[in-house]
Design a protein around this motif. Structure first.
Motif, PDB file in Angstrom:
ATOM      1  N   UNK A   1     103.067 -56.456 -42.635  1.00 15.76           N
ATOM      2  CA  UNK A   1     103.409 -57.639 -43.334  1.00 15.76           C
ATOM      3  C   UNK A   1     102.835 -57.695 -44.604  1.00 15.76           C
ATOM      4  N   UNK A   2     101.634 -57.963 -44.654  1.00 16.90           N
ATOM      5  CA  UNK A   2     100.740 -58.232 -45.740  1.00 16.90           C
ATOM      6  C   UNK A   2     100.774 -57.242 -46.779  1.00 16.90           C
ATOM      7  N   UNK A   3     100.831 -55.800 -46.235  1.00 20.20           N
ATOM      8  CA  UNK A   3     101.287 -54.574 -47.512  1.00 20.20           C
ATOM      9  C   UNK A   3     102.513 -54.986 -47.932  1.00 20.20           C
ATOM     10  N   UNK A   4     103.639 -55.089 -47.058  1.00 23.45           N
ATOM     11  CA  UNK A   4     104.927 -55.385 -47.614  1.00 23.45           C
ATOM     12  C   UNK A   4     105.147 -56.432 -48.708  1.00 23.45           C
ATOM     13  N   UNK A   5     104.290 -57.526 -48.417  1.00 23.90           N
ATOM     14  CA  UNK A   5     104.628 -58.720 -49.430  1.00 23.90           C
ATOM     15  C   UNK A   5     103.686 -58.640 -50.608  1.00 23.90           C
ATOM     16  N   UNK A   6     102.484 -57.698 -50.315  1.00 29.83           N
ATOM     17  CA  UNK A   6     101.589 -57.527 -51.445  1.00 29.83           C
ATOM     18  C   UNK A   6     102.326 -57.082 -52.684  1.00 29.83           C
ATOM     19  N   UNK A   7     103.342 -56.112 -52.573  1.00 29.00           N
ATOM     20  CA  UNK A   7     104.014 -55.438 -53.535  1.00 29.00           C
ATOM     21  C   UNK A   7     104.951 -56.615 -54.467  1.00 29.00           C
TER      22      UNK A   7
ATOM     23  N   UNK B   1     109.079 -68.376 -67.595  1.00 21.03           N
ATOM     24  CA  UNK B   1     109.523 -67.205 -66.941  1.00 21.03           C
ATOM     25  C   UNK B   1     110.851 -67.374 -66.326  1.00 21.03           C
ATOM     26  N   UNK B   2     111.490 -68.407 -66.274  1.00 20.55           N
ATOM     27  CA  UNK B   2     112.581 -68.740 -65.316  1.00 20.55           C
ATOM     28  C   UNK B   2     111.882 -69.058 -64.142  1.00 20.55           C
ATOM     29  N   UNK B   3     112.680 -69.650 -62.939  1.00 17.81           N
ATOM     30  CA  UNK B   3     111.998 -70.255 -61.946  1.00 17.81           C
ATOM     31  C   UNK B   3     112.145 -68.981 -60.812  1.00 17.81           C
ATOM     32  N   UNK B   4     112.605 -67.913 -61.229  1.00 19.18           N
ATOM     33  CA  UNK B   4     112.665 -67.060 -60.296  1.00 19.18           C
ATOM     34  C   UNK B   4     111.222 -66.422 -59.597  1.00 19.18           C
ATOM     35  N   UNK B   5     110.308 -65.976 -60.526  1.00 19.93           N
ATOM     36  CA  UNK B   5     108.935 -65.501 -60.316  1.00 19.93           C
ATOM     37  C   UNK B   5     108.301 -66.436 -59.343  1.00 19.93           C
ATOM     38  N   UNK B   6     108.260 -67.980 -59.742  1.00 18.23           N
ATOM     39  CA  UNK B   6     107.644 -68.738 -59.047  1.00 18.23           C
ATOM     40  C   UNK B   6     108.368 -68.715 -57.548  1.00 18.23           C
ATOM     41  N   UNK B   7     109.383 -68.673 -57.226  1.00 19.44           N
ATOM     42  CA  UNK B   7     110.152 -68.719 -55.894  1.00 19.44           C
ATOM     43  C   UNK B   7     109.527 -67.501 -55.248  1.00 19.44           C
ATOM     44  N   UNK B   8     109.912 -66.342 -56.067  1.00 20.07           N
ATOM     45  CA  UNK B   8     109.249 -65.122 -55.329  1.00 20.07           C
ATOM     46  C   UNK B   8     107.659 -65.288 -54.816  1.00 20.07           C
ATOM     47  N   UNK B   9     106.847 -65.671 -55.674  1.00 17.43           N
ATOM     48  CA  UNK B   9     105.324 -65.853 -55.493  1.00 17.43           C
ATOM     49  C   UNK B   9     105.121 -67.041 -54.248  1.00 17.43           C
ATOM     50  N   UNK B  10     105.795 -68.014 -54.330  1.00 20.82           N
ATOM     51  CA  UNK B  10     105.710 -68.962 -53.275  1.00 20.82           C
ATOM     52  C   UNK B  10     106.109 -68.233 -51.752  1.00 20.82           C
ATOM     53  N   UNK B  11     107.195 -67.411 -51.667  1.00 24.00           N
ATOM     54  CA  UNK B  11     107.556 -67.001 -50.501  1.00 24.00           C
ATOM     55  C   UNK B  11     106.425 -65.825 -50.237  1.00 24.00           C
ATOM     56  N   UNK B  12     106.165 -65.050 -51.204  1.00 24.29           N
ATOM     57  CA  UNK B  12     105.461 -64.006 -50.841  1.00 24.29           C
ATOM     58  C   UNK B  12     103.910 -64.330 -50.251  1.00 24.29           C
ATOM     59  N   UNK B  13     103.576 -65.421 -50.959  1.00 24.49           N
ATOM     60  CA  UNK B  13     102.201 -65.899 -50.910  1.00 24.49           C
ATOM     61  C   UNK B  13     102.208 -66.608 -49.229  1.00 24.49           C
ATOM     62  N   UNK B  14     103.147 -67.222 -48.821  1.00 27.43           N
ATOM     63  CA  UNK B  14     103.278 -67.784 -47.536  1.00 27.43           C
ATOM     64  C   UNK B  14     103.148 -66.603 -46.700  1.00 27.43           C
ATOM     65  N   UNK B  15     103.909 -65.572 -46.921  1.00 26.33           N
ATOM     66  CA  UNK B  15     103.808 -64.401 -45.989  1.00 26.33           C
ATOM     67  C   UNK B  15     102.625 -63.759 -45.762  1.00 26.33           C
ATOM     68  N   UNK B  16     102.105 -63.739 -47.046  1.00 24.00           N
ATOM     69  CA  UNK B  16     100.508 -63.017 -47.184  1.00 24.00           C
ATOM     70  C   UNK B  16      99.655 -63.937 -46.422  1.00 24.00           C
ATOM     71  N   UNK B  17      99.609 -65.184 -46.320  1.00 26.35           N
ATOM     72  CA  UNK B  17      98.867 -66.110 -45.813  1.00 26.35           C
ATOM     73  C   UNK B  17      99.085 -66.257 -44.320  1.00 26.35           C
ATOM     74  N   UNK B  18     100.289 -65.686 -43.697  1.00 21.63           N
ATOM     75  CA  UNK B  18     100.545 -65.805 -42.288  1.00 21.63           C
ATOM     76  C   UNK B  18     101.029 -67.073 -41.911  1.00 21.63           C
ATOM     77  N   UNK B  19     101.364 -67.778 -42.937  1.00 24.40           N
ATOM     78  CA  UNK B  19     101.484 -69.118 -42.561  1.00 24.40           C
ATOM     79  C   UNK B  19     103.075 -69.336 -42.209  1.00 24.40           C
ATOM     80  N   UNK B  20     103.501 -70.606 -41.391  1.00 25.58           N
ATOM     81  CA  UNK B  20     104.908 -70.722 -40.975  1.00 25.58           C
ATOM     82  C   UNK B  20     105.578 -70.828 -42.212  1.00 25.58           C
ATOM     83  N   UNK B  21     106.915 -70.420 -42.187  1.00 28.35           N
ATOM     84  CA  UNK B  21     107.654 -69.652 -41.340  1.00 28.35           C
ATOM     85  C   UNK B  21     107.460 -68.095 -41.270  1.00 28.35           C
TER      86      UNK B  21
END
Lengths: 410, 192
Positions: A171-177, A214-234
């Motif tokens: 999981x952490x490797x996948x979201x690091x990309x 930068x448009x809101x897209x990078x922010x959304x992607x970053x927020x989701x990936x960082x949540x996954x990187x943290x192993x936080x819910x969901x």
């Protein structure tokens, strides 16, 4: 040339003297104290907010509003017996908690907490360190913290922690990309890797924040990936208690468990702070026209913004059900990575000239259509013994020998 | 005096980095457990990163940690855990005939090459780069710019060739790993 000059910190501009060393030491101690204090409050805050969302009371016994609950828990954890399972790999088992805590601390050191103040004739940046590769160091540290989770699970010598650590590493490797691609987008707009420059380039009002620029897209992607990187819910499949008991730290007890717990909350705060630094201009904000203590307002803005994201993480935990593992992987590989890659190309195009930007947008749209088509084809493919793809070309090694190699004894 | 302090500091940094690299590299070969070997490989990579920083190659150091320690060794460990090869292997029979002799020859060529390079070139004497004739590369942010310009202009062909090589490796791995299904396989599945 003095290599410290290149570090971009004005503190070292006149060489390293005793005063400068003292200032650095104080910065380190204050930074450490700040993150530890913030963690104590964050743990209380999360428990209290979650209990409100779930119509419970939550901690209330220790101190006003149960504020000292974290301290009491910490003391209890220290007093508990420190167990090492008999099947554990003792050295790695004891090493793993530190591999989670240390990267969390180092990442916090990179965050600019405020502006620049002047102490004894020295310009002091209100951030523990400003290395020239600042934001890359954050990526490196999030790469290192994978080891803590992974090795904790493996070294426990137990089945559920091992499953958890296999999940964690994938999981952490996948979201690091996806994380890396978004950071590249920010670096393209900023033209610098240091966190201080990323913040100063967003100065001059809300419209200059990376969130909007930068448009809101990078922010959304970053927020989701960082949540996954943290192993936080969901995205906490790593410690899904209904499947894996407690995940990678099932076998841990006493202060070693405490360290994992500490690191989890420390990471939550640090990553909220990193999001604020990268997308919301860090400590930027309105400063009232007062004569003194102007330097305190950026810090207040920073704390407010960071608390907002810290609350958002608690909210995610209260509101969203956990993702299934395959959904998690699909989201990472099939949605976020192509999206962040495509958006990076579009931003890069617009940075050169609008014409290039629209060309890139067209190219990205075309690739997106192709990719979607490929995904639908892949999903509607029949899976059965007859649906095996035909053999392409000659194998360099005959199938009989490959089977012998891969199947081992059988 | 300050120059002396810097010289001393750089010697200390070099010694630390060298120690990390050597101890880690020996650990990779000598340790029995594959997971421990992977851990000492990380130690070596950190040593190399420190050496990069000492040479003002900050970007390379960061990328070294992100790519090698943060991704590649994680994948090594992933494979070790997934396949469960963390038990001791019994290597009584040497799979390649005469591999010890080949290893000795390979080691001799490598060490010999290094010695010849050291004797004939100046790179051990503290020159920052071979291509810039001993002129130090830019530090800090300019370092990234210089590196990027070099990769996308002078060394573009090598860069693209590397990319193609990696894609070929991935495709090859998929091709090798895909198992052909035969009638025999399906009989086995029915039995099981």
């Amino acid at each position: 040339m003095n290599p410290l000059l290149a570090s971009g910190d004005p503190l070292f501009a006149h060489g390293v003297t005793g005063v400068v060393l003292l200032i650095v030491l104080i910065k380190v101690l204050v930074g450490f104290g700040a993150i530890m204090g913030a963690v104590t409050i964050m743990i209380w805050f999360e428990r209290k907010a979650i209990s409100d969302m779930q119509s419970r009371i939550g901690p209330q016994r220790w101190g006003p509003f149960g504020l000292f609950q974290t301290l009491a828990d910490g003391l209890k954890l220290i007093g508990k017996e420190d167990l090492v399972p008999s099947e554990a790999d003792r050295f790695v088992f004891k090493l793993a908690p530190y591999l989670v805590v240390v990267p969390a601390l180092i990442t916090f050191a990179l965050v600019p907490l405020g502006g620049t103040i002047h102490v004894a004739g020295h310009a002091v940046m209100l951030q523990v360190a400003n290395p020239p590769m600042g934001i890359l160091l954050m990526l490196a540290m999030s790469g290192i913290s994978v080891y803590g989770v992974m090795l904790a699970g493996w070294s426990s010598g137990s089945k559920y922690p091992l499953l958890s650590s296999v999940r964690a590493s994938a999981q952490m490797i996948s979201y690091e990309a996806a994380l890396g691609m978004t950071i590249v987008t920010i670096i393209l707009a900023t033209g610098s890797l240091s966190t201080h420059n990323i913040v100063t380039s967003q100065g001059g009002g809300v419209w200059h924040w990376n969130l909007i620029r930068l448009g809101v897209v990078p922010f959304v992607v970053f927020l989701i990936s960082i949540t996954a990187e943290l192993n936080r819910p969901p995205f906490d499949v790593v410690e899904a208690e209904s499947e894996l008991v407690g995940g990678f730290h099932t076998e841990y007890s006493s202060i070693r468990f405490g360290l994992f717990y500490l690191a989890e909350f420390m990471n939550t705060i640090t990553m909220s702070a990193i999001i604020v630094t990268l997308f919301l201009g860090g400590p930027a904000g309105w400063i009232p026209p007062v004569a003194h203590f102007k330097w305190i307002f950026p810090i207040i803005w920073f704390v407010l913004k960071t608390s907002g994201f810290a609350f958002a993480y608690v909210w995610f935990r209260g509101a969203l059900p956990r993702f299934r593992y395959d959904q998690l992987m699909d989201l990472g590989w099939k949605r976020l990575i192509p999206l962040s890659l495509g958006w990076m190309l579009i931003v890069a195009g617009f940075l050169i000239a609008p014409g290039w930007g629209f060309l890139m947008a067209a190219a990205v749209f075309l690739s997106w259509t192709l990719l979607t088509r490929a995904f639908t084809l892949g999903q509607s493919r029949e899976v059965g013994s007859e649906a095996v793809l035909p053999v392409v070309g000659e194998r360099p090694i005959p199938g009989r020998i490959i089977r012998k190699l891969t199947d081992g004894e059988s | 005096m300050i120059a002396g302090a810097y010289a001393l500091a750089s010697v200390l940094v070099f010694a630390t980095a060298a120690l990390l690299i050597l101890v880690g590299a020996i650990g990779v070969i000598a340790l029995k457990n594959p997971v421990h070997s992977a851990l000492s490989l990380i130690m070596t990579l950190f040593g190399v990163a420190i050496a990069f920083v000492a040479q003002s190659a900050d970007f390379l150091a960061a990328v070294q940690i992100i790519v090698y320690a943060g991704a590649i060794v994680v994948l090594f460990l992933f494979v070790i855990m997934f396949l469960g090869v963390d038990r001791r292997e019994h290597v009584h029979v040497e799979p390649l005939v005469g591999q010890r002799a080949f290893a000795a020859v390979g080691a001799a060529i490598t060490v010999g090459g290094l010695v010849v390079l050291m004797a004939r070139s100046h790179w051990v004497t503290g020159a920052m780069s071979v291509s810039t004739k001993g002129v130090a590369l830019a530090t800090g942010q300019a370092n990234v710019k210089q590196l990027g310009t070099a990769i996308f202009t002078t060394y573009l062909f090598a860069f693209e060739a590397t990319a193609a090589l990696l894609v070929i490796a991935v495709v090859g791995a998929v091709l090798l790993a895909r198992r052909e299904r035969s009638v025999h396989d399906e009989e086995v599945e029915v039995d099981a």
